[in-house]
Motif scaffolding. Structure first.
Motif, mmCIF file in Angstrom:
data_model
loop_
_atom_site.group_PDB
_atom_site.id
_atom_site.type_symbol
_atom_site.label_atom_id
_atom_site.label_comp_id
_atom_site.label_asym_id
_atom_site.label_seq_id
_atom_site.Cartn_x
_atom_site.Cartn_y
_atom_site.Cartn_z
ATOM 1 N N CYS A 44 38.656 -22.815 1.800
ATOM 2 C CA CYS A 44 39.468 -23.744 1.014
ATOM 3 C C CYS A 44 38.912 -23.806 -0.401
ATOM 4 O O CYS A 44 37.702 -23.791 -0.615
ATOM 5 N N GLU A 45 39.813 -23.840 -1.365
ATOM 6 C CA GLU A 45 39.363 -23.760 -2.755
ATOM 7 C C GLU A 45 38.815 -25.089 -3.269
ATOM 8 O O GLU A 45 38.283 -25.147 -4.360
ATOM 9 N N HIS A 46 38.924 -26.136 -2.486
ATOM 10 C CA HIS A 46 38.419 -27.431 -2.941
ATOM 11 C C HIS A 46 36.979 -27.664 -2.534
ATOM 12 O O HIS A 46 36.245 -28.384 -3.205
ATOM 13 N N HIS A 47 36.559 -27.085 -1.393
ATOM 14 C CA HIS A 47 35.203 -27.330 -0.892
ATOM 15 C C HIS A 47 34.441 -26.064 -0.548
ATOM 16 O O HIS A 47 33.269 -26.144 -0.189
ATOM 17 N N LEU A 48 35.098 -24.914 -0.592
ATOM 18 C CA LEU A 48 34.495 -23.660 -0.158
ATOM 19 C C LEU A 48 34.047 -23.723 1.305
ATOM 20 O O LEU A 48 33.069 -23.095 1.704
ATOM 21 N N LEU A 49 34.741 -24.522 2.085
ATOM 22 C CA LEU A 49 34.507 -24.554 3.532
ATOM 23 C C LEU A 49 35.660 -23.791 4.196
ATOM 24 O O LEU A 49 36.765 -23.744 3.660
ATOM 25 N N PRO A 50 35.392 -23.212 5.369
ATOM 26 C CA PRO A 50 36.455 -22.424 6.005
ATOM 27 C C PRO A 50 37.579 -23.279 6.578
ATOM 28 O O PRO A 50 37.345 -24.415 7.010
ATOM 29 N N PHE A 51 38.774 -22.735 6.561
ATOM 30 C CA PHE A 51 39.810 -23.220 7.469
ATOM 31 C C PHE A 51 40.227 -22.034 8.320
ATOM 32 O O PHE A 51 40.347 -20.911 7.831
ATOM 33 N N THR A 52 40.352 -22.288 9.616
ATOM 34 C CA THR A 52 40.580 -21.194 10.560
ATOM 35 C C THR A 52 41.736 -21.542 11.477
ATOM 36 O O THR A 52 41.971 -22.707 11.794
ATOM 37 N N GLY A 53 42.453 -20.525 11.882
ATOM 38 C CA GLY A 53 43.576 -20.791 12.761
ATOM 39 C C GLY A 53 44.351 -19.526 13.056
ATOM 40 O O GLY A 53 43.785 -18.430 13.096
ATOM 41 N N VAL A 54 45.641 -19.709 13.266
ATOM 42 C CA VAL A 54 46.501 -18.574 13.590
ATOM 43 C C VAL A 54 47.750 -18.601 12.712
ATOM 44 O O VAL A 54 48.199 -19.665 12.285
ATOM 45 N N ALA A 55 48.263 -17.401 12.490
ATOM 46 C CA ALA A 55 49.520 -17.250 11.760
ATOM 47 C C ALA A 55 50.564 -16.679 12.707
ATOM 48 O O ALA A 55 50.257 -15.849 13.566
ATOM 49 N N HIS A 56 51.795 -17.163 12.571
ATOM 50 C CA HIS A 56 52.940 -16.576 13.270
ATOM 51 C C HIS A 56 53.879 -16.053 12.181
ATOM 52 O O HIS A 56 54.257 -16.810 11.281
ATOM 53 N N VAL A 57 54.173 -14.776 12.277
ATOM 54 C CA VAL A 57 54.952 -14.149 11.207
ATOM 55 C C VAL A 57 56.187 -13.490 11.809
ATOM 56 O O VAL A 57 56.079 -12.738 12.783
ATOM 57 N N GLY A 58 57.344 -13.777 11.241
ATOM 58 C CA GLY A 58 58.565 -13.168 11.740
ATOM 59 C C GLY A 58 59.506 -12.768 10.622
ATOM 60 O O GLY A 58 59.431 -13.301 9.516
#
Ligand code: ZN
Length: 197
Positions: free
Chosen positions: A84-98
């Motif tokens: 994240c550009e505000h804290h330089l901490l990770p955000f992690t998850g999944v993307a669904h793309v269609g």
């Protein structure tokens, strides 16, 4: 079709400068680099940022849509992590793309490469979602595009409001997935997102 344009103009990660800055940060946090177990930490931090903030170039080979396939193509649960550009901490998850193909289709594995490409930046989830959708729209000229990202932000779970387990969902829909309620509902059902997303 070549690698997407970078999100913002910046040079490559300056590893020696990051290492010096990481050493200064540790000292400012009150730590001594004479400590045996900390002395290599600045170098490790520098290599880590080099890895997290360097996108892998890729060739987004497209193919003619010979079969005139005109239904949704969806790849679910593409794992990603970004800073994240505000804290330089990770955000992690999944993307669904269609997408609903137009004249061109894309190799399915490339959908994951696109998500990875846009994750190698200081990001916010909303922008990353839109960037993946916009890139697909301009590259494939599809009849519709939908992107949903679900992620946990460390800056929300370990600090501030401390809401562990909370997930943030963002979506970007273009073309038929924006204008046609039936296509949109089908996409959201396929990715398991709430229909109001
Ligand atoms: Zn943050």
């Amino acid at each position: 079709m070549a690698t997407p344009d970078p999100i913002r103009a910046r040079g490559p990660v300056d590893l020696p400068a990051v290492e010096a800055a990481a050493a200064a940060l540790l000292r400012a946090l009150g730590y001594s680099l004479d400590d045996e177990s900390l002395k290599d930490t600045p170098r490790r931090i520098s290599r880590m940022y080099g890895e997290l903030l360097t996108a892998k170039p890729f060739e987004s080979t497209t193919f003619p849509n010979d079969g005139a396939y005109d239904e949704l193509v969806v790849v679910r649960d593409i794992p990603f992590h970004a800073l994240c550009e505000h804290h330089l901490l990770p955000f992690t998850g999944v993307a669904h793309v269609g997408y609903i193909p137009g004249p061109r289709i894309l190799g399915l594995s490339k959908l994951a490469r696109v998500v990875d490409f846009f994750s190698r930046e200081l990001q916010v989830q909303e922008r990353m979602t839109a960037q993946v959708a916009d890139w697909l729209e301009s590259t494939l000229e599809p009849r519709g595009v939908g992107v949903v990202l679900e992620a946990e932000h460390l800056c929300m779970t370990v600090r501030g409001v401390r809401a562990p387990g909370s997930r943030t969902t963002t979506s970007a829909v273009r073309g038929l997935l924006r204008t046609d309620p039936r296509s949109r509902a089908e996409f959201l059902a396929l990715v398991g997102a709430a229909s109001g997303a």
